[in-house]
Design an enzyme around this catalytic site. Structure first.
Site, mmCIF file in Angstrom:
data_model
loop_
_atom_site.group_PDB
_atom_site.id
_atom_site.type_symbol
_atom_site.label_atom_id
_atom_site.label_comp_id
_atom_site.label_asym_id
_atom_site.label_seq_id
_atom_site.Cartn_x
_atom_site.Cartn_y
_atom_site.Cartn_z
ATOM 1 N N LYS A 87 22.463 107.982 122.012
ATOM 2 C CA LYS A 87 21.888 108.366 121.823
ATOM 3 C C LYS A 87 22.530 107.622 120.341
ATOM 4 O O LYS A 87 23.746 107.169 119.526
ATOM 5 C CB LYS A 87 22.496 109.706 121.677
ATOM 6 C CG LYS A 87 21.359 110.968 121.460
ATOM 7 C CD LYS A 87 22.119 111.956 121.881
ATOM 8 C CE LYS A 87 21.042 113.727 121.289
ATOM 9 N NZ LYS A 87 21.554 114.353 120.903
ATOM 10 N N HIS A 105 25.362 126.210 113.059
ATOM 11 C CA HIS A 105 26.394 126.045 113.501
ATOM 12 C C HIS A 105 27.384 126.352 113.372
ATOM 13 O O HIS A 105 27.934 127.286 114.312
ATOM 14 C CB HIS A 105 26.934 124.384 113.905
ATOM 15 C CG HIS A 105 25.499 122.834 114.618
ATOM 16 N ND1 HIS A 105 25.228 122.118 113.435
ATOM 17 C CD2 HIS A 105 25.216 123.313 115.329
ATOM 18 C CE1 HIS A 105 24.833 121.601 114.559
ATOM 19 N NE2 HIS A 105 24.494 122.006 115.508
ATOM 20 N N ARG A 123 17.760 128.582 119.217
ATOM 21 C CA ARG A 123 17.078 129.298 117.973
ATOM 22 C C ARG A 123 15.260 129.580 119.124
ATOM 23 O O ARG A 123 15.197 130.882 119.377
ATOM 24 C CB ARG A 123 16.309 128.055 117.667
ATOM 25 C CG ARG A 123 17.959 127.788 116.584
ATOM 26 C CD ARG A 123 18.007 126.034 116.108
ATOM 27 N NE ARG A 123 18.485 124.955 117.137
ATOM 28 C CZ ARG A 123 18.231 123.946 117.115
ATOM 29 N NH1 ARG A 123 18.532 123.197 116.045
ATOM 30 N NH2 ARG A 123 18.343 123.350 118.518
ATOM 31 N N SER A 176 19.769 119.679 112.750
ATOM 32 C CA SER A 176 20.122 118.163 112.622
ATOM 33 C C SER A 176 19.641 117.355 112.520
ATOM 34 O O SER A 176 19.446 116.644 111.482
ATOM 35 C CB SER A 176 22.336 118.041 113.207
ATOM 36 O OG SER A 176 23.125 119.054 113.507
#
Ligand code: ADP
Length: 166
Positions: free
Chosen positions: A43, A19, A96, A134
């Site tokens: 979440k 990040h 990614r 993460s």
């Protein structure tokens, strides 16, 4: 000339070196970069909104010489509404592997339908950070693996503190 405002949204639970790399690179292509920490009640997060924000702010302070045009805000609404409110003209996302592509492609398409004036710009993850997420950082740390090379030292300490407590 009109100020170019970029919005980099995410959950940042917690902020990783991946990040941070995107933040540094994005801050060079906009006048102001806003890091939008999403408050998603559905979440389950390891770090609450205040902790996530604090960890990001800490990194902005440490890197203040190159990130002086960057700030953190939280949001609890539709991403495009938030971007409109901020007068952001671009949304920044990190990309990614192929696995990110499907989701990002759909989200960009939907967002463009909501407001075609706001462009989504993708920054390719650097080779060094390609595999950092993460989610895996949390999983590895939970199993007592070493995540030192994936996150800033301050985040590493917080992770250890948090996961040893739980
Ligand atoms: P994660 O996907 O790791 O849970 P976020 O939801 O906080 O993270 O992601 C915010 C944005 O940052 C997304 O665009 C995501 O693709 C990007 N991102 C996450 N990790 C990396 C990384 N290692 N390199 C580049 N971009 C990344």
């Amino acid at each position: 000339m009109k100020e170019k405002i970029g919005l980099y949204p995410g959950s940042f639970d917690p902020i990783t070196n991946g990040h941070l790399d995107i933040i540094c690179r994005a801050s060079k292509i906009v006048d102001t970069l806003i890091i939008g920490v999403a408050i998603n009640e559905n979440k389950k997060h390891l770090f609450d909104m205040n902790e996530r924000t604090k960890l990001i702010n800490e990194q902005l302070l440490i890197n203040k010489s190159k990130l002086s045009n960057t700030k953190v805000l939280t949001f609890n609404e539709l991403l495009m509404s938030f971007a409109e409110k901020l007068k952001a003209s671009i949304i920044i996302r990190g990309l990614r592997a192929v696995s990110d592509f499907d989701y990002e492609f759909q989200m960009t398409g939907m967002n463009a339908r909501l407001n075609s004036d706001i462009e989504t710009v993708f920054l390719m993850a650097s080779e060094k950070h390609q595999f950092i997420s993460s989610r895996f950082v949390k999983e590895i740390c939970l199993l007592k693996g070493d995540v030192k090379s994936f996150v800033p030292p301050e985040v590493h300490n917080k992770l250890k503190e948090k996961l040893n407590k739980n």
